[in-house]
Design a protein around this motif. Sequence first.
Motif, PDB file in Angstrom:
ATOM      1  N   ASN A 155       0.835  -1.199   0.000  1.00  0.00           N
ATOM      2  CA  ASN A 155       0.000   0.000   0.000  1.00  0.00           C
ATOM      3  C   ASN A 155       0.872   1.253   0.000  1.00  0.00           C
ATOM      4  OD1 ASN A 155       0.773  -0.478   2.749  1.00  0.00           O
ATOM      5  ND2 ASN A 155      -0.768   1.010   3.396  1.00  0.00           N
TER       6      ASN A 155
ATOM      7  N   ARG B 294      -8.880  -2.811  -4.866  1.00  0.00           N
ATOM      8  CA  ARG B 294     -10.249  -2.364  -5.121  1.00  0.00           C
ATOM      9  C   ARG B 294     -10.257  -0.843  -5.293  1.00  0.00           C
ATOM     10  NH1 ARG B 294     -12.122  -3.539   1.156  1.00  0.00           N
ATOM     11  NH2 ARG B 294     -11.424  -1.534   2.011  1.00  0.00           N
ATOM     12  N   LEU B 295     -11.427  -0.285  -5.569  1.00  0.00           N
ATOM     13  CA  LEU B 295     -11.541   1.156  -5.720  1.00  0.00           C
ATOM     14  C   LEU B 295     -11.431   1.872  -4.379  1.00  0.00           C
ATOM     15  CD1 LEU B 295     -12.060   3.518  -7.666  1.00  0.00           C
ATOM     16  CD2 LEU B 295     -14.511   3.161  -7.321  1.00  0.00           C
ATOM     17  N   ARG B 296     -12.049   1.311  -3.356  1.00  0.00           N
ATOM     18  CA  ARG B 296     -12.022   1.925  -2.024  1.00  0.00           C
ATOM     19  C   ARG B 296     -10.643   1.779  -1.386  1.00  0.00           C
ATOM     20  NH1 ARG B 296     -15.120  -1.413   1.238  1.00  0.00           N
ATOM     21  NH2 ARG B 296     -15.140  -2.994  -0.412  1.00  0.00           N
ATOM     22  N   PRO B 297     -10.231   2.730  -0.538  1.00  0.00           N
ATOM     23  CA  PRO B 297      -8.949   2.618   0.163  1.00  0.00           C
ATOM     24  C   PRO B 297      -8.902   1.387   1.071  1.00  0.00           C
ATOM     25  CG  PRO B 297      -9.796   4.858   0.304  1.00  0.00           C
ATOM     26  CD  PRO B 297     -10.901   4.023  -0.261  1.00  0.00           C
ATOM     27  N   HIS B 298      -7.703   0.896   1.317  1.00  0.00           N
ATOM     28  CA  HIS B 298      -7.488  -0.258   2.194  1.00  0.00           C
ATOM     29  C   HIS B 298      -6.232  -0.008   3.007  1.00  0.00           C
ATOM     30  CE1 HIS B 298      -6.571  -4.452   3.369  1.00  0.00           C
ATOM     31  NE2 HIS B 298      -7.881  -4.665   3.214  1.00  0.00           N
TER      32      HIS B 298
ATOM     33  N   SER C 282      -5.259   0.944  -3.410  1.00  0.00           N
ATOM     34  CA  SER C 282      -6.532   1.138  -4.097  1.00  0.00           C
ATOM     35  C   SER C 282      -6.219   1.315  -5.581  1.00  0.00           C
ATOM     36  CB  SER C 282      -7.240   2.378  -3.555  1.00  0.00           C
ATOM     37  OG  SER C 282      -6.485   3.544  -3.900  1.00  0.00           O
TER      38      SER C 282
ATOM     39  N   ASP D  42      -6.719   3.952  -7.321  1.00  0.00           N
ATOM     40  CA  ASP D  42      -6.097   5.269  -7.504  1.00  0.00           C
ATOM     41  C   ASP D  42      -4.629   5.263  -7.086  1.00  0.00           C
ATOM     42  OD1 ASP D  42      -8.302   6.592  -8.596  1.00  0.00           O
ATOM     43  OD2 ASP D  42      -9.159   6.993  -6.624  1.00  0.00           O
TER      44      ASP D  42
ATOM     45  N   ASP E 194     -15.133  -6.882  -5.810  1.00  0.00           N
ATOM     46  CA  ASP E 194     -15.984  -5.694  -5.908  1.00  0.00           C
ATOM     47  C   ASP E 194     -16.460  -5.433  -7.334  1.00  0.00           C
ATOM     48  OD1 ASP E 194     -15.336  -5.446  -3.265  1.00  0.00           O
ATOM     49  OD2 ASP E 194     -14.745  -3.335  -3.373  1.00  0.00           O
ATOM     50  N   TYR E 195     -15.595  -5.738  -8.319  1.00  0.00           N
ATOM     51  CA  TYR E 195     -15.918  -5.440  -9.711  1.00  0.00           C
ATOM     52  C   TYR E 195     -15.550  -6.610 -10.605  1.00  0.00           C
ATOM     53  CZ  TYR E 195     -16.286  -0.533  -8.264  1.00  0.00           C
ATOM     54  OH  TYR E 195     -16.639   0.632  -7.630  1.00  0.00           O
TER      55      TYR E 195
END
Length: 322
Positions: free
Chosen positions: A220, A248-252, A257, A259, A281-282
């Motif tokens: 991360n 995934r799209l959301r932070p972890h 993520s 981004d 998730d997707y």
Amino acid sequence: MTEKTLFTKIEAVMKLTVLGSGTSHGVPVISCRCRVCKSADSRDRRLRASALLTVDDSGTGRNFLIDVGPDFREQALRVDLCSLDGVFLTHPHADHIHGIDDLRIFSRKNSCAMNSDAELAKRFPETSGKGLPVYMSSESEKLVRENFKYIFMTHEKGGGTPKLDIVCTDSYDEKNPLKISGMSVVPVPLVHGCMNTTGWIFIEEKNEEKHCIAYLTDCNAITENSLERIRACSAGGVIDHLVIDALRLRPHSTHNSFDQALAYADKIGAVHTWFTHLSHDYTHEEIGTLLESKILEHENLRKIAAGAGSVEPAFDGLELSC
């Protein structure tokens, strides 16, 4: 050159096959009924993250595994893996190391009882030499030896265990790379929550130019020093493929993520970037569509995509060549 096929053989000096592109649960997730876990698209079936590097060394293909998770047996059968010359370990979390016992097939250490029985010793000979090389940091070595004590003990009874030759890679860097099968290998320190992990850069000289494949999971955070190491490895050449953690799209708290992965990919500048360690998730198709719009936010990735480059989700069976 990019190859997008499911477990088909291609001619290449250095080839990376994505054996697993999923997160620690794998996809589908046990008991989950979401649209991704129920998807009929084979690209949405994601085994635990792992890869196989094949190097054509003087006409002889040599195979190197990156991580040996709990799905390793299934992954090896899928690609008809019949020989293994080494393992590169990123870190000793369960989803990256708990297939370690199946390395017996490629390197066996017999118990005292087996060695003393002439017939058993003949039928199941112990691997000669130090065993299968497994490259890892000293931090990973400590946990591997603690968590798999039975592998490194002398057994009086029972069957064989993996015969592993742990090679500590702490002293290797871009100025002093590992030299294996005609390629250079450089470890890249990564941050994975509160622990350190190791990414790997594989480098070959081709037509007097460097060609690289970078495999960076689980993480991360990638420090500026590590980014500089990556740039130094590709100086005078090109990073053909970057395979990078993008949960995934959301932070972890311990994984990139989408981004974050895009921001690092923009700095690294590989011709082709592939997201791995994906959650449920997707779908594969949804991630691809999402990335088409998101790369426009990053100047370097936008230029790369406008040329011959790409940023896409990886999938199990994806083959990448230099």
